[in-house]
Write an enzyme that holds these catalytic residues in place. Structure first.
Site, short mmCIF file in Angstrom:
data_model
loop_
_atom_site.label_atom_id
_atom_site.label_comp_id
_atom_site.label_asym_id
_atom_site.label_seq_id
_atom_site.Cartn_x
_atom_site.Cartn_y
_atom_site.Cartn_z
N ASN A 10 0.85 -1.19 0.00
CA ASN A 10 0.00 0.00 0.00
C ASN A 10 0.89 1.25 0.00
O ASN A 10 1.55 1.57 0.99
CB ASN A 10 -0.90 -0.06 1.25
CG ASN A 10 -1.83 1.12 1.34
OD1 ASN A 10 -1.48 2.24 0.96
ND2 ASN A 10 -3.01 0.87 1.88
N ASN A 12 0.33 4.42 0.05
CA ASN A 12 0.03 5.46 1.04
C ASN A 12 0.58 5.12 2.42
O ASN A 12 1.11 5.97 3.12
CB ASN A 12 -1.48 5.69 1.13
CG ASN A 12 -2.02 6.27 -0.14
OD1 ASN A 12 -1.76 7.41 -0.47
ND2 ASN A 12 -2.74 5.44 -0.89
N ASP A 70 -1.77 -4.44 10.00
CA ASP A 70 -3.10 -4.72 9.51
C ASP A 70 -4.01 -3.74 10.21
O ASP A 70 -3.90 -3.53 11.42
CB ASP A 70 -3.52 -6.15 9.80
CG ASP A 70 -4.68 -6.54 8.90
OD1 ASP A 70 -4.49 -6.58 7.68
OD2 ASP A 70 -5.79 -6.77 9.42
N ASP A 154 -10.49 7.76 5.11
CA ASP A 154 -10.12 9.08 5.66
C ASP A 154 -11.17 10.18 5.41
O ASP A 154 -11.41 10.99 6.30
CB ASP A 154 -8.76 9.54 5.10
CG ASP A 154 -7.59 8.82 5.76
OD1 ASP A 154 -7.81 8.18 6.81
OD2 ASP A 154 -6.46 8.90 5.24
P1 IMP Z 1 -4.95 -3.24 5.37
O1 IMP Z 1 -4.27 -3.06 6.67
O2 IMP Z 1 -4.09 -2.84 4.22
O3 IMP Z 1 -5.59 -4.57 5.20
O4 IMP Z 1 -6.09 -2.11 5.38
C1 IMP Z 1 -7.44 -2.39 5.30
C2 IMP Z 1 -8.24 -1.21 4.82
O5 IMP Z 1 -8.56 -0.39 5.95
C3 IMP Z 1 -7.56 -0.27 3.84
O6 IMP Z 1 -7.70 -0.71 2.53
C4 IMP Z 1 -8.32 1.01 4.07
O7 IMP Z 1 -9.51 1.00 3.32
C5 IMP Z 1 -8.64 0.95 5.55
N1 IMP Z 1 -7.64 1.72 6.29
C6 IMP Z 1 -6.59 1.27 6.99
N2 IMP Z 1 -5.90 2.28 7.53
C7 IMP Z 1 -6.52 3.41 7.13
C8 IMP Z 1 -6.26 4.79 7.32
O8 IMP Z 1 -5.27 5.23 7.97
N3 IMP Z 1 -7.14 5.63 6.74
C9 IMP Z 1 -8.20 5.23 6.03
N4 IMP Z 1 -8.48 3.97 5.79
C10 IMP Z 1 -7.65 3.05 6.33
#
Ligand code: IMP
Length: 193
Positions: A10, A12, A70, A154
């Site tokens: 990811n 970002n 995660d 966000d």
């Molecule tokens: P993962 O940890 O990459 O599996 O994140 C799961 C999902 O949670 C991401 O795709 C985002 O949609 C959401 N997410 C996780 N962290 C953030 C954040 O800091 N801001 C907004 N969405 C988040």
């Protein structure tokens, strides 16, 4: 300088984490740096389990100490879901805007605004040995979609004691309060000691 692998694709998240790590004497490697293209199945039931699956995978494939996060959003009006399914939930809609409108409709219908983001970071240093660091940020769901910074949910999350959504804050401002920076700071404190 010691090396540490961050297991994430990811962009970002990588940008947010690189900025936090800049202050420390550690060389942060990405999956690109180590040419790792495979990913494990994230079939855990909790943020902690999924983070461990990823950090163990990175460590076992490369032998380099590895951490993974995660994270996701838990929304009261959705019975504190989508949680670990946050990514799948968002991807299940035509686009992010449709998903956000659906969430805003639910919070208005139930008059429950509360929500939080949680991050679990797992650090794998040895075989079958990992340490978990958690971070959480409380807030409410905004009744409008606002802001162009950040990613994921966000634009609809307003942190407690704030008036703007996370997407209206710069990366630096988000990093001062976010679930991810709280967990990363705990990781860095552990590594520094
Ligand atoms: P993962 O940890 O990459 O599996 O994140 C799961 C999902 O949670 C991401 O795709 C985002 O949609 C959401 N997410 C996780 N962290 C953030 C954040 O800091 N801001 C907004 N969405 C988040």
């Amino acid at each position: 300088m010691k090396q540490l692998l961050f297991f994430s694709n990811n962009k970002n998240k990588i940008i947010e984490i690189e900025k936090i790590f800049r202050k420390f004497d550690l060389k942060l490697l990405s999956l690109n740096d180590v040419n790792l293209r495979e990913e494990p199945k994230e079939n855990g039931q909790t943020f902690e389990e999924n983070a461990k699956i990823k950090s163990d995978f990175g460590f076992n494939k490369t032998g380099i100490p590895c951490f993974a996060d995660d994270s996701g959003i838990c929304i009261e009006a959705l019975n504190w879901k989508p949680g670990v399914r946050s990514k799948r939930f968002l991807n299940g809609f035509k686009n992010n805007k449709t998903c956000f409108k659906n969430i805003i409709k639910s919070i208005k219908k139930k008059s429950k605004l509360n929500a939080y983001f949680k991050t679990s970071i797992s650090l794998s240093i040895h075989n079958d040995q990992n340490i978990v660091f958690n971070g959480k940020i409380d807030g409410i769901i905004s009744n409008e979609i606002k802001g162009g910074f950040g990613f994921g949910y966000d634009p609809i999350f307003i942190p407690k004691n704030y008036k703007r959504t996370l997407a209206e804050l710069s990366t630096r401002e988000k990093n001062e309060i976010s679930h991810r920076s709280i967990a990363v700071t705990k990781l860095i404190n552990f590594l520094s000691n």
